[in-house]
Design an enzyme around this catalytic site. Sequence first.
Site, mmCIF file in Angstrom:
data_model
loop_
_atom_site.group_PDB
_atom_site.id
_atom_site.type_symbol
_atom_site.label_atom_id
_atom_site.label_comp_id
_atom_site.label_asym_id
_atom_site.label_seq_id
_atom_site.Cartn_x
_atom_site.Cartn_y
_atom_site.Cartn_z
ATOM 1 N N ASP A 17 0.852 -1.200 0.000
ATOM 2 C CA ASP A 17 0.000 0.000 0.000
ATOM 3 C C ASP A 17 0.884 1.245 0.000
ATOM 4 O O ASP A 17 0.713 2.157 -0.809
ATOM 5 C CB ASP A 17 -0.903 0.012 1.251
ATOM 6 C CG ASP A 17 -1.586 -1.321 1.472
ATOM 7 O OD1 ASP A 17 -2.469 -1.657 0.682
ATOM 8 O OD2 ASP A 17 -1.196 -2.049 2.416
ATOM 9 N N GLU A 277 2.089 -6.686 -5.233
ATOM 10 C CA GLU A 277 1.709 -5.894 -6.394
ATOM 11 C C GLU A 277 2.889 -5.094 -6.950
ATOM 12 O O GLU A 277 3.238 -5.205 -8.120
ATOM 13 C CB GLU A 277 0.576 -4.949 -5.977
ATOM 14 C CG GLU A 277 -0.041 -4.256 -7.131
ATOM 15 C CD GLU A 277 -1.458 -3.748 -6.843
ATOM 16 O OE1 GLU A 277 -1.702 -2.609 -7.173
ATOM 17 O OE2 GLU A 277 -2.308 -4.487 -6.307
HETATM 18 O O1 TRH Z 1 4.646 -6.061 0.718
HETATM 19 P P1 TRH Z 1 3.654 -6.644 -0.223
HETATM 20 O O2 TRH Z 1 3.237 -7.995 0.058
HETATM 21 O O3 TRH Z 1 2.457 -5.677 -0.246
HETATM 22 C C1 TRH Z 1 1.126 -5.800 -0.545
HETATM 23 C C2 TRH Z 1 0.306 -5.682 0.707
HETATM 24 O O4 TRH Z 1 0.230 -6.912 1.359
HETATM 25 C C3 TRH Z 1 -1.039 -5.191 0.347
HETATM 26 O O5 TRH Z 1 -1.922 -5.151 1.446
HETATM 27 C C4 TRH Z 1 -1.616 -5.994 -0.759
HETATM 28 O O6 TRH Z 1 -2.690 -5.299 -1.169
HETATM 29 C C5 TRH Z 1 -0.645 -6.049 -1.908
HETATM 30 O O7 TRH Z 1 0.603 -6.559 -1.494
HETATM 31 C C6 TRH Z 1 -1.160 -6.866 -3.063
HETATM 32 O O8 TRH Z 1 4.273 -6.599 -1.721
HETATM 33 P P2 TRH Z 1 4.528 -5.425 -2.761
HETATM 34 O O9 TRH Z 1 3.245 -4.933 -3.318
HETATM 35 O O10 TRH Z 1 5.496 -5.936 -3.697
HETATM 36 O O11 TRH Z 1 5.191 -4.247 -1.934
HETATM 37 C C7 TRH Z 1 6.516 -4.261 -1.503
HETATM 38 C C8 TRH Z 1 7.098 -2.872 -1.575
HETATM 39 O O12 TRH Z 1 8.351 -2.841 -0.910
HETATM 40 C C9 TRH Z 1 7.361 -2.437 -3.002
HETATM 41 O O13 TRH Z 1 7.079 -1.046 -3.146
HETATM 42 C C10 TRH Z 1 8.857 -2.648 -3.170
HETATM 43 C C11 TRH Z 1 9.335 -2.322 -1.790
HETATM 44 N N1 TRH Z 1 10.648 -2.866 -1.402
HETATM 45 C C12 TRH Z 1 11.658 -1.955 -1.170
HETATM 46 O O14 TRH Z 1 11.485 -0.736 -1.322
HETATM 47 N N2 TRH Z 1 12.867 -2.439 -0.730
HETATM 48 C C13 TRH Z 1 13.104 -3.760 -0.578
HETATM 49 O O15 TRH Z 1 14.239 -4.147 -0.183
HETATM 50 C C14 TRH Z 1 12.045 -4.669 -0.868
HETATM 51 C C15 TRH Z 1 12.305 -6.154 -0.720
HETATM 52 C C16 TRH Z 1 10.824 -4.189 -1.263
#
Ligand code: TRH
Length: 382
Positions: A17, A277
């Site tokens: 999010d 996502e």
């Molecule tokens: O963390 P996620 O699983 O997030 C979400 C939430 O669970 C949400 O509620 C749900 O609606 C959605 O998934 C489908 O996975 P996501 O979307 O990949 O988000 C991770 C974020 O973290 C993304 O912006 C990338 C960032 N990130 C970094 O900035 N640095 C890092 O080292 C890593 C591993 C990720």
Amino acid sequence: MRTSWDIFCHIVDNYGDAGVCWRLARQLAAEYDADVRIWVDDLTTFNLVSGGACLDVSAELPRLVDGVWLHLWSTPWPANVLPADVVLETFACELPADYVGAMAVRELPSLWLNLEYLSAEEWVSACHGLPSLQANSLQKFFFFPGFNIATGGLLREAGLLQRRREFQRSASARAMFLESIAVSAVPGARLVSLFCYENPALSSWLNAMSAGDLTYHILVPEGRVVPGVCAWLGQDAFKFARVYRQGNVAIQFIPFLSQCDYDRLLWNCDFNVVRGEDSFVRAQWAGRPFLWHIYPQQDNTHLIKLDAFLSSYTAGLGVDEKATLVARWTAWNSGQITPSGGGKLFAGGVQMAGHAEDWCTSLESQKNLAQSLVDFYQNWVS
Ligand code: TRH
């Protein structure tokens, strides 16, 4: 006159999010000269994803960060906030009632958009942009990101793919980046990033890779899968920078990176395991083979979403490659042990690498999500 935007971000769990909202907010401010406020209800998570935008979470807000005004979304809602021209309610979070009331009495009412979850399901194109009449006579529009031109597209900053391709062509840029995160690549090993949820089948996949005939160097950012990886290694805890070896697998844990550095990590790796996502989308822009750990939902509804994406993504593949990819993604997302040939799981192969780049190129011709939002507003106003 600059257009003002309010982005409401309710952090449900994990980082997606905050990740999506922060990325979009910065792009609107940087590329579309928008006046952007972001309202966040969990500063600790937001801080991590935004690379420390509000380092001292108790410090005074609002604060201007990367061209975006960062606000705490607090209850009760402050009485003196005037609504913006465009209001983005993200992932169906509920806007403060007083704010909605104020939207309706503006001279030109605010454009109210609900930015929805990403899905490749067919119905998304039909529902994108549809209005829904609200009790106060305002209309709320459903705005769907997606993989075809009938949707709002995907978040993609200007010049992203050019920067990515230049980075991938430059051995020195890649080496410098790895050095900056204290990784020295194991010679001859396939570099893999692993960012996923807990998975009961993880050890079976790692066993298959460690016994296979290829060598893997797996980088694991801090997060939910770390305990499972530690358990497989037989370690109670881990140390950053240390390389843990088991058979043909070398594992390194790395700190959570800024969004920019996480992109570079994806660009650097031969194979990426991503989730949710935003990391899922960034893996596609990396142009490298990947495996998607989809966010698990009740009654396995996520598997429908997974199939929908797979059917688009594998459309350009040969029969065998398609069957292998579908079997592996489905097995991983169902927590099943690795299908035969699991040792080659993350190798991808030349054909899969070419496919990942072709897929990225095909998405590149689509309008990006921020541009679609700006255009939607322009059309609505006129
Ligand atoms: O963390 P996620 O699983 O997030 C979400 C939430 O669970 C949400 O509620 C749900 O609606 C959605 O998934 C489908 O996975 P996501 O979307 O990949 O988000 C991770 C974020 O973290 C993304 O912006 C990338 C960032 N990130 C970094 O900035 N640095 C890092 O080292 C890593 C591993 C990720």
